[in-house]
Design a protein around this motif. Structure first.
Motif, PDB file in Angstrom:
ATOM      1  N   LEU A   1      -0.370  -2.621 -11.315  1.00 22.29           N
ATOM      2  CA  LEU A   1      -0.706  -2.072 -12.628  1.00 22.29           C
ATOM      3  C   LEU A   1      -1.614  -3.017 -13.408  1.00 22.29           C
ATOM      4  O   LEU A   1      -2.529  -2.578 -14.115  1.00 22.29           O
ATOM      5  N   ALA A   2      -1.337  -4.330 -13.288  1.00 22.02           N
ATOM      6  CA  ALA A   2      -2.204  -5.302 -13.958  1.00 22.02           C
ATOM      7  C   ALA A   2      -3.625  -5.239 -13.397  1.00 22.02           C
ATOM      8  O   ALA A   2      -4.614  -5.319 -14.141  1.00 22.02           O
ATOM      9  N   SER A   3      -3.747  -5.077 -12.069  1.00 21.08           N
ATOM     10  CA  SER A   3      -5.073  -4.965 -11.456  1.00 21.08           C
ATOM     11  C   SER A   3      -5.781  -3.711 -11.941  1.00 21.08           C
ATOM     12  O   SER A   3      -6.998  -3.726 -12.184  1.00 21.08           O
ATOM     13  N   LEU A   4      -5.032  -2.607 -12.055  1.00 22.57           N
ATOM     14  CA  LEU A   4      -5.622  -1.376 -12.562  1.00 22.57           C
ATOM     15  C   LEU A   4      -6.116  -1.550 -13.999  1.00 22.57           C
ATOM     16  O   LEU A   4      -7.210  -1.079 -14.362  1.00 22.57           O
TER      17      LEU A   4
ATOM     18  N   SER B   1     -14.520  -4.960  -4.969  1.00 23.81           N
ATOM     19  CA  SER B   1     -14.135  -6.337  -5.310  1.00 23.81           C
ATOM     20  C   SER B   1     -12.632  -6.441  -5.577  1.00 23.81           C
ATOM     21  O   SER B   1     -11.974  -7.402  -5.144  1.00 23.81           O
ATOM     22  N   MET B   2     -12.061  -5.437  -6.269  1.00 28.57           N
ATOM     23  CA  MET B   2     -10.632  -5.463  -6.566  1.00 28.57           C
ATOM     24  C   MET B   2      -9.802  -5.291  -5.306  1.00 28.57           C
ATOM     25  O   MET B   2      -8.751  -5.926  -5.144  1.00 28.57           O
ATOM     26  N   ILE B   3     -10.263  -4.435  -4.387  1.00 26.73           N
ATOM     27  CA  ILE B   3      -9.526  -4.232  -3.133  1.00 26.73           C
ATOM     28  C   ILE B   3      -9.482  -5.518  -2.320  1.00 26.73           C
ATOM     29  O   ILE B   3      -8.470  -5.865  -1.704  1.00 26.73           O
TER      30      ILE B   3
ATOM     31  N   LEU C   1      -4.159 -12.009  -4.239  1.00 23.67           N
ATOM     32  CA  LEU C   1      -3.243 -12.260  -5.345  1.00 23.67           C
ATOM     33  C   LEU C   1      -1.803 -11.944  -4.964  1.00 23.67           C
ATOM     34  O   LEU C   1      -0.871 -12.656  -5.334  1.00 23.67           O
ATOM     35  N   LEU C   2      -1.622 -10.841  -4.213  1.00 22.77           N
ATOM     36  CA  LEU C   2      -0.278 -10.372  -3.901  1.00 22.77           C
ATOM     37  C   LEU C   2       0.461 -11.321  -2.977  1.00 22.77           C
ATOM     38  O   LEU C   2       1.649 -11.609  -3.179  1.00 22.77           O
TER      39      LEU C   2
END
Length: 464
Positions: free
Chosen positions: A22-25, A168-170, A176-177
């Motif tokens: 959710l933070a990434s979204l 980039s987020m993917i 991060l995870l």
């Protein structure tokens, strides 16, 4: 079914992962808004157009040949239109080159006519073939350059930004995870060790855990468990002592009952049987009273929530006093009451009546001793109920021998009897009072009684 239950069971690791997702979204949305603002903002557009125009005119200013200048303009037009080609869009970026006399030397638009107009050093908006353009005019040497950037449709711009940003987020999400997942699972290891240590204990082992945790966040949990075990040890110790004391107290009347029953069976005369019957009845009464008080104490100490109701405390107090009138008359004691006509409060009826009955019983049973002088042949018990701000105060005072200062804190213990008293009793009445007062979130204390003698028990109960 078990696999589905396992997947749906709450998990801290899953919760952290979902929070990170959710933070990434949220980060994706914020960055999309920021990049969109950067692409469409007036200042950003002006800066971008100025940099492009100044780059081109700086190169073209060094060329004097018209044909070479025209070829250079074609080259830059193709360069600026390349992003549109990669996106599958028509070549919309316009570049127009003129000389100082206003003759168009090159135009990326079909027809080669003079299409764009502009103001040197500024970005203005033009329209061509139904499309809007941001046009910038730059001059250098013998050449004048106008570049027109199409006003990009929001849909195309958002699609281009989202495709780049999403990729980039993917890529960054697993990076991060994985560290967070590793940190959480490693951080949960002390909890698992603590759980294993508790599970390995025997059912009667309530000794402190003394578990030294590595992380400061887990220290309160370990300390709270040690406090809980300490409370359980204390409670079990009190219950064990209570059972022993209760068995000891019941043994005496039961022994008397057994002995007097045996005497009645062996009695040869009616007088002997009558005397044994009297002793037997007294022993049964004492045992019944002790059992009732034990049940009252167990009921009040029960941790379950008691039912409260809105009651008139003055009316309850008058009824309790009326029930004790025969005992007071027999004991040559004057009862008096000072209370308002009505005092209503939300309260547990049984707990309040336990306080009143036991304080009255204590005053009537222990308070009065017959005096040698005729003036003080009768005893006195004075009851008072008043409201002080947000506190209901109940006072029961007598003129008996009283309780020594050193023993006042001990009389609320179970089975404690005042030293030197020749009156029989179970030693539970005041213990019941203390527990009932605690149940009602109040407090109880002892002061000197009537005429500087006896005791005054004062109970303070909060109004709410």
């Amino acid at each position: 079914m078990n696999l589905l239950h396992l997947l749906l069971r709450p998990s801290l690791v899953r919760r952290v992962s979902m929070t990170l997702l959710l933070a990434s979204l949220l980060i994706w949305v914020v960055l999309m808004a920021y990049y969109y603002w950067q692409e469409t903002g007036q200042r950003a557009t002006t800066t971008r157009q100025r940099e492009r125009a100044e780059l081109v005119v700086a190169v073209l200013a060094k060329i004097d040949d018209v044909e070479q200048v025209r070829n250079g303009a074609k080259l830059y037009s193709a360069l600026f239109n390349a992003p549109y080609q990669r996106a599958g869009l028509p070549e919309n970026f316009l570049l127009q080159l003129e000389d100082r006399q206003g003759q168009v030397l090159f135009s990326s638009a079909a027809g080669g006519k003079r299409l764009l107009k502009g103001v040197a050093g500024n970005v203005i908006e033009n329209e061509f073939n139904g499309e809007r353009y941001h046009v910038y005019r730059a001059e250098s040497g013998a050449w004048v350059l106008l570049i027109g950037e199409p006003v990009t449709s929001p849909g195309w711009l958002l699609a281009r930004l989202s495709s780049n940003l999403t990729m980039s987020m993917i890529i960054s999400f697993p990076l991060l995870l994985l560290p967070i997942w590793f940190a959480v699972t490693r951080g949960m290891r002390p909890l698992k060790l603590l759980s294993n240590r508790i599970a390995a204990r025997g059912p009667d082992d309530l000794s402190p855990l003394e578990f030294n945790v590595e992380y400061a966040e887990l220290s309160p949990l370990a300390a709270a468990l040690d406090r809980l075990l300490d409370q359980l040890r204390t409670k079990l110790s009190r219950e064990h002592g209570f059972v022993q004391d209760a068995a000891h107290e019941l043994r005496t009347p039961l022994a008397v009952i057994s002995a007097q029953a045996h005497v009645m069976m062996k009695a040869e005369t009616p007088e002997e049987r009558k005397q044994a019957g009297t002793h037997l009845d007294a022993a049964i009464t004492r045992a019944s009273h002790l059992i009732k008080q034990l049940l009252d104490l167990a009921r009040i100490e029960n941790d379950e929530a008691h039912t409260t109701e809105r009651l008139d405390l003055c009316q309850l107090l008058r009824q309790a006093l009326a029930e004790t009138v025969p005992i007071a008359t027999e004991g040559n004691i004057d009862l008096s009451l000072e209370a308002p006509d009505e005092l209503t409060r939300q309260i547990d009826r049984n707990a309040f009546l336990s306080i009143v009955h036991n304080l009255l019983s204590n005053a009537l049973h222990y308070g009065h001793e017959k005096k040698l002088d005729a003036e003080h042949q009768r005893g006195e018990v004075h009851v008072e109920l008043i409201l002080l701000n947000t506190v209901v105060m109940l006072s029961v005072a007598d003129d008996g021998p009283g309780i020594a200062e050193a023993e006042r804190a001990l009389v609320f213990e179970r089975f404690y009897r005042v030293a030197g008293s020749d009156k029989s009793g179970s030693g539970l009445g005041l213990a019941i009072v203390a527990q009932a007062v605690a149940r009602l979130h109040g407090r109880v204390r002892i002061e000197s009684g009537l005429h500087g003698r006896g005791c005054r028990f004062i109970v303070e109960l909060p109004l709410q």
